[in-house]
Design an enzyme around this catalytic site. Structure first.
Site, PDB file in Angstrom:
ATOM      1  N   TYR A   1      47.134  48.686   2.846  1.00  0.00           N
ATOM      2  CA  TYR A   1      46.374  47.817   3.737  1.00  0.00           C
ATOM      3  C   TYR A   1      45.099  47.312   3.049  1.00  0.00           C
ATOM      4  O   TYR A   1      44.111  48.034   2.931  1.00  0.00           O
ATOM      5  CB  TYR A   1      46.005  48.548   5.031  1.00  0.00           C
ATOM      6  CG  TYR A   1      47.183  49.112   5.791  1.00  0.00           C
ATOM      7  CD1 TYR A   1      48.461  48.553   5.692  1.00  0.00           C
ATOM      8  CD2 TYR A   1      47.026  50.227   6.621  1.00  0.00           C
ATOM      9  CE1 TYR A   1      49.537  49.093   6.386  1.00  0.00           C
ATOM     10  CE2 TYR A   1      48.100  50.756   7.329  1.00  0.00           C
ATOM     11  CZ  TYR A   1      49.349  50.184   7.194  1.00  0.00           C
ATOM     12  OH  TYR A   1      50.411  50.721   7.886  1.00  0.00           O
TER      13      TYR A   1
ATOM     14  N   HIS B   1      55.642  55.942   2.702  1.00  0.00           N
ATOM     15  CA  HIS B   1      55.552  54.583   3.227  1.00  0.00           C
ATOM     16  C   HIS B   1      56.719  53.707   2.757  1.00  0.00           C
ATOM     17  O   HIS B   1      56.883  53.468   1.559  1.00  0.00           O
ATOM     18  CB  HIS B   1      54.228  53.962   2.762  1.00  0.00           C
ATOM     19  CG  HIS B   1      53.750  52.830   3.611  1.00  0.00           C
ATOM     20  ND1 HIS B   1      52.594  52.134   3.350  1.00  0.00           N
ATOM     21  CD2 HIS B   1      54.259  52.264   4.748  1.00  0.00           C
ATOM     22  CE1 HIS B   1      52.409  51.207   4.265  1.00  0.00           C
ATOM     23  NE2 HIS B   1      53.412  51.269   5.120  1.00  0.00           N
TER      24      HIS B   1
END
Length: 329
Positions: free
Chosen positions: A54, A139
């Site tokens: 992010y 992830h």
């Protein structure tokens, strides 16, 4: 409060996913990022989810700064592994090409190995300034199943056994592989994005039953299906599964919205509360980029939804009849 994993952590009805604080789609000021975390804290949120992905580390930096003065034992932070963030000067003046409005002076390097996991956690601690990470999620290992099974998950099992982390799991946009990981590892938390919602319930067939069976907590993310359920009505500009929504999806969503309105409930309220009906769901992870959005998210859980609304959605075929329905508390 519901259990989050098997290490004694607990979590409230909703939590804060901070991808937007990494300038997802457009820039967020440092002041707005800090205000968002402050607003979440004031609303009772104590679980925050982030990732190196992010904003090329920016979200971790901002979250850590905003939590720096909070009592460390009063909040939970999860981050993710699988993408290392590496400094580079190869793209002067360019902007990140994966959806974040940040300079491309860092790049992502996929690495699901044991060494990659250890380095990623060390880097996350450095960026956030936190003394520990409570939960670590692998992830998006969709195309890296073997690497995750042979490298990432054994490394995280070692760290949990040593008390370095409290819990570990995986975060993905699909339910099938998450269910496989639950069967074949000893993870205790997963984050499922967009695969159990008011509009789509594929996780009802694979992920959620095995999560209940194995005592694994599910964090429901993406419950607005890329935004189409986030407003009171869908439009031609609405997005679904990260793409412009097809006309038939817009029509279906607006029919659901009409039923909600007939029962005095908005579409976002129903979307946020529906997923909490399943006993495997520990919390609903919602993103925000401002104080106003955080406060609006909190308000979604304050209104009682009549049982008659859920019953009508089932009878009209908009909800799977096997889906456990929420009880307002």
């Amino acid at each position: 409060m519901r259990p989050l994993g098997r290490a004694g952590l607990t979590v409230g009805s909703h939590s804060f996913g901070v991808a937007a604080l990494g300038n997802l789609y457009r820039a967020v000021s440092a002041a707005d990022a800090a205000e968002s975390v402050d607003a979440a804290w004031q609303a009772g949120v104590r679980y925050f989810d982030t990732a190196p992905h992010y904003g090329l580390g920016l979200a971790e930096e901002r979250l850590g700064a905003a939590l720096a003065e909070r009592p460390r034992d009063e909040f939970i932070v999860s981050t993710k592994v699988g993408r290392l963030i590496v400094d580079t000067d190869a793209f002067p003046g360019e902007t990140d090409d994966q959806g974040f409005d940040v300079p491309k002076d860092r790049i992502r390097v996929l690495d699901y190995s044991r060494d990659g996991v250890l380095r990623s956690i060390e880097d996350s601690l450095g960026r956030s300034g936190l003394d520990r990470i409570d939960i670590v999620l692998v992830h998006d290992p969709d195309d890296h199943y073997r690497e995750a099974m042979d490298g990432a998950f054994p490394a995280l099992e070692e760290l949990r056994a040593a008390g370095v982390i409290r819990s570990y799991g995986a975060g993905m946009n699909q339910s099938e592989m998450l269910a496989d990981f639950i069967r074949n590892t000893d993870l205790d938390v997963v984050m499922a994005a967009g695969c159990y919602s008011l509009l789509d319930q594929p996780a009802l067939d694979d992920l959620l039953p095995v999560a209940l069976e194995r005592g694994v907590s599910v964090i429901a993310a993406g419950v607005f299906n890329s935004g189409i359920l986030a407003s009171e009505r869908a439009t031609a500009a609405s997005h679904y599964r990260y793409q412009p929504a097809a006309p038939e999806i817009v029509e279906r969503v607006n029919r659901i919205a009409e039923i909600c309105e007939a029962h005095g409930v908005t579409l976002p309220v129903a979307a946020a509360q529906f997923v909490r009906g399943h006993p495997a769901i520990a919390t609903v992870c919602l993103g925000a980029r401002s104080r106003a959005q955080v406060e609006r998210n909190a308000s979604l859980f304050e209104k009682a939804v009549p049982d008659a609304l859920w019953a009508e959605l089932v009878s009209e075929g908009y909800l799977d009849a096997a889906a456990p329905l929420p009880q307002f508390a």
